[in-house]
Scaffold this motif. Structure first.
Motif, PDB file in Angstrom:
ATOM      1  N   ASP A   1      -6.702  -7.374   9.424  1.00  0.00           N
ATOM      2  CA  ASP A   1      -6.830  -6.109   9.030  1.00  0.00           C
ATOM      3  C   ASP A   1      -6.055  -5.012   9.642  1.00  0.00           C
ATOM      4  O   ASP A   1      -5.831  -4.990  10.954  1.00  0.00           O
TER       5      ASP A   1
ATOM      6  N   GLU B   1      -5.621  -0.846   9.979  1.00  0.00           N
ATOM      7  CA  GLU B   1      -6.669   0.247   9.487  1.00  0.00           C
ATOM      8  C   GLU B   1      -5.617   1.641   9.882  1.00  0.00           C
ATOM      9  O   GLU B   1      -5.152   1.546  11.168  1.00  0.00           O
TER      10      GLU B   1
ATOM     11  N   SER C   1      -8.651   4.418   7.130  1.00  0.00           N
ATOM     12  CA  SER C   1      -8.970   3.463   6.026  1.00  0.00           C
ATOM     13  C   SER C   1      -8.058   2.251   6.000  1.00  0.00           C
ATOM     14  O   SER C   1      -6.789   2.410   6.534  1.00  0.00           O
ATOM     15  N   ARG C   2      -8.347   1.459   5.203  1.00  0.00           N
ATOM     16  CA  ARG C   2      -7.495   0.123   5.213  1.00  0.00           C
ATOM     17  C   ARG C   2      -5.940   0.354   4.787  1.00  0.00           C
ATOM     18  O   ARG C   2      -6.033   0.918   3.643  1.00  0.00           O
TER      19      ARG C   2
END
Lengths: 339, 309
Positions: free
Chosen positions: B70, B72, B76-77
């Motif tokens: 992930d 970020e 937000s991603r």
């Protein structure tokens, strides 16, 4: 301290001096070698001169002609006498056209020039565009198709391609004329530009085919190299689009070597024009070369050789010179030396 | 601002004795966070894949790369399509060397283009470029120079100027000290550090420990494709405060701290062990280290990935 202007004049003078010296050397060598070649060829100038009347002329008369032309002298003396005339600008008289060689070359070259210039420009633009496309989409289908096309063209003889085009477009489809540079039976003054272009179409296409492959493959290699470079990676990191990358970075960086290469490929076009003009019966310098060779017109043959040498030499010199003008790195070299 | 969790990166390539493509792991379970106004340094040896980390964040990896985990950014991603959209205007790269500049593009055109890609207006780009020239002490005549005419320090200032006119909030500086002398190193890092006071985040990727300790707010130790420890620079002043055996060994290997070498090599690709990546060279290795990767532990406001900490 010398000003930048004098420095640049000095540089140009040095460039010109070097090129002139080289041209002189090349001319000496080419003249000597072609003289030796003609000397040892089966071409007999006396027989070529007499032509069809060969049977009616006896041996004594032949010797008389040979003596009058100085053909009984030793080769070295003949070479010096010939070279002396060349230096003074006298290329002799063409036997088959019955005209001074210089004027034959002038007339024929004008006809060829249009053809060669069109083929040269066309092949440069097409080759460069194909190379860029093939390089940017390296390993994709479009790139493979272009590569295949280039390899086939590069390995096919130009006269063969010319004949294929002739059979297809002129004989089968009858879109283009079979032969000549102008329609037959029309006075020179009434020939339109469209008619001339129509006649030039196929010869030009066949001729450009030779150079397209070279420029395209070379540009492709350069483009692939550029696409893998760090500065393209950086451009992508800056958010430049694929189109922006090609426009701002790929085109400029691959254009310089392509232009240089294309100037030095002038000789290919020149050589190709001999074959293409023969196939299409196009009355240019190339066709004159073949006629002079077959019919033993020694003065014309040697004249064309000398002219070709000069032409190609200027092509290469222009390539060298352009490189220093259009590559900003070359221009900036002077500034560096000042620091 | 930037949170990277368990990032792994591998390449598929032809290798070994087979004719099939096999994956080559470069980065595994990498973790880091960069906050607003903070400079975080990722330190690790050359050739360990640190630059690829920068490329992964920007989405400019080669097509045979496989990225998991992930990322970020600003809450937000960060997907591949978002990377494509925001690179160059929200995240900017300061590349390693002058080789990253188009050899035919002048300094002026280069910086102006970076500003244009940010603002989309030629007029604004011109103003921003002039400001950047003043700010980074680039004389007017530098604008007309081509990359090959720039000195190392000057090139670095140009690259940093290009990154700042892009208006990015996160600046990733990849080895901004390579090939520079001490003064030029300080010069370029000070400029990057100033950006943090303007509220930007800076991710500094480097093998220069000294420079990182001097300027960064937080140090992430990169080894064998992963993070072993995230420490404050002050921790390096007192070796007992360091949390990971590798960081401690690294500390004692510095010339001023005893110059003690550790046997073995940094693992890379196929050589990276399944357990703790430092296991093979660690003095405290046991069975657990060989079989399982340690999880993150939080100690003294720092992070460490070690079974013994």
């Amino acid at each position: 301290m010398i000003s930048r202007q004098t420095a640049s004049i000095r540089k140009s003078a040095a460039f010109l001096g070097e090129k002139t010296f080289r041209l002189a050397m090349v001319m000496c060598l080419v003249c000597a070698m072609s003289f030796v070649l003609v000397q040892n060829s089966p071409v007999d100038p006396v027989r070529a001169y007499i032509g069809a009347d060969a049977n009616q002329i006896g041996t004594e008369q032949r010797t008389l002609i040979a003596e009058r032309w100085g053909l009984d002298r030793p080769p070295a003396e003949r070479f010096i006498r010939w070279a002396g005339q060349i230096v003074r600008g006298n290329l002799g008289t063409s036997m088959i056209f019955n005209e001074p060689v210089a004027s034959v070359i002038g007339k024929r070259f004008i006809v060829s020039l249009g053809l060669m210039a069109a083929a040269w420009v066309l092949s440069g633009i097409l080759g460069f565009a194909l190379g860029i496309i093939s390089g940017v989409w390296h390993r994709r289908a479009v790139s493979k198709i272009i590569d295949l096309y280039c390899f086939v063209l590069a390995s096919a003889p130009v006269f063969w391609i010319a004949i294929i085009l002739l059979v297809f477009f002129s004989v089968m489809l009858q879109w283009t004329p079979v032969s000549g540079s102008t329609p037959p039976g029309i006075p020179a003054g009434e020939i339109t530009l469209a008619q001339r272009l129509h006649h030039m179409l196929l010869p030009c296409a066949s001729l450009s085919v030779i150079s397209i492959a070279g420029v395209a493959l070379h540009t492709k290699k350069k483009t692939v190299e550029i696409m893998q470079s760090d500065y393209i990676l950086y451009a992508r990191a800056r958010g430049e689009s694929a189109f922006g990358i090609v426009l701002r970075h790929v085109l400029r960086n691959s254009l310089l070597p392509a232009i240089s290469l294309h100037f030095s490929s002038l000789n290919e076009i020149f050589g190709g024009s001999v074959l293409v003009e023969q196939v299409f019966g196009y009355p240019g310098l190339g066709k004159a070369t073949v006629d002079a060779g077959i019919r033993g017109d020694v003065p014309l043959l040697l004249g064309i050789t000398i002219f070709t040498t000069i032409f190609i030499f200027f092509g290469n010199a222009a390539a060298d010179y352009l490189y220093t003008v259009i590559d900003p790195r070359m221009r900036h070299m002077e500034k560096i030396n000042e620091y | 601002m930037l949170h990277i969790k368990n990032l792994s990166l591998s390449f598929s390539r032809y290798g070994g004795m087979s004719f099939r493509k096999v994956p080559l792991k470069i980065i595994s379970d990498f973790n880091i966070a960069v906050h607003t106004g903070e400079m975080v340094a990722v330190i690790g040896s050359s050739g360990a894949g640190k630059s690829l980390l920068a490329h992964a964040i920007l989405g400019i990896l080669p097509s045979n790369a496989k990225l998991t985990g992930d990322i970020e950014f600003k809450g937000s991603r960060l997907t591949e399509s978002r990377k494509k959209r925001i690179r160059g205007n929200e995240i900017a790269l300061v590349p390693q060397s002058v080789a990253f500049l188009d050899p035919l593009e002048s300094v002026k055109k280069n910086i102006q283009r970076a500003a244009f890609l940010n603002t989309g207006s030629t007029a604004k780009a011109g103003i921003m470029m002039n400001d950047a020239f003043d700010k980074y002490g680039l004389a007017d005549n530098v604008g007309g120079l081509l990359p090959f005419q720039l000195s190392g320090g000057m090139a670095r200032r140009v690259l940093i100027a290009a990154a700042t006119v892009s208006g990015a909030d996160l600046i990733i500086a990849d080895e901004p000290t390579t090939g520079l002398d001490r003064n030029a190193i300080d010069d370029s890092l000070r400029v990057l550090k100033e950006l943090t006071s303007e509220g930007k985040g800076v991710l500094l990727i480097t093998h220069d420990i000294r420079a990182a300790l001097k300027y960064a707010d937080s140090i992430a130790v990169f080894y064998g494709g992963t993070t072993l420890e995230i420490a404050a620079p002050e921790d390096f002043k007192h070796p007992e405060k360091l949390r990971h055996p590798y960081t401690k060994d690294l500390y004692s290997s510095l010339p001023e701290n005893g110059f003690v070498p550790v046997a073995g090599l940094n693992p890379f690709g196929d050589m990276i062990p399944a357990g703790c990546v430092y296991g093979e060279r660690c003095s405290r290795k046991n069975e657990l280290c060989e079989t399982s990767r340690p999880d993150r532990k939080r100690i003294n406001n720092g992070d460490v990935w070690c079974h013994h900490a």
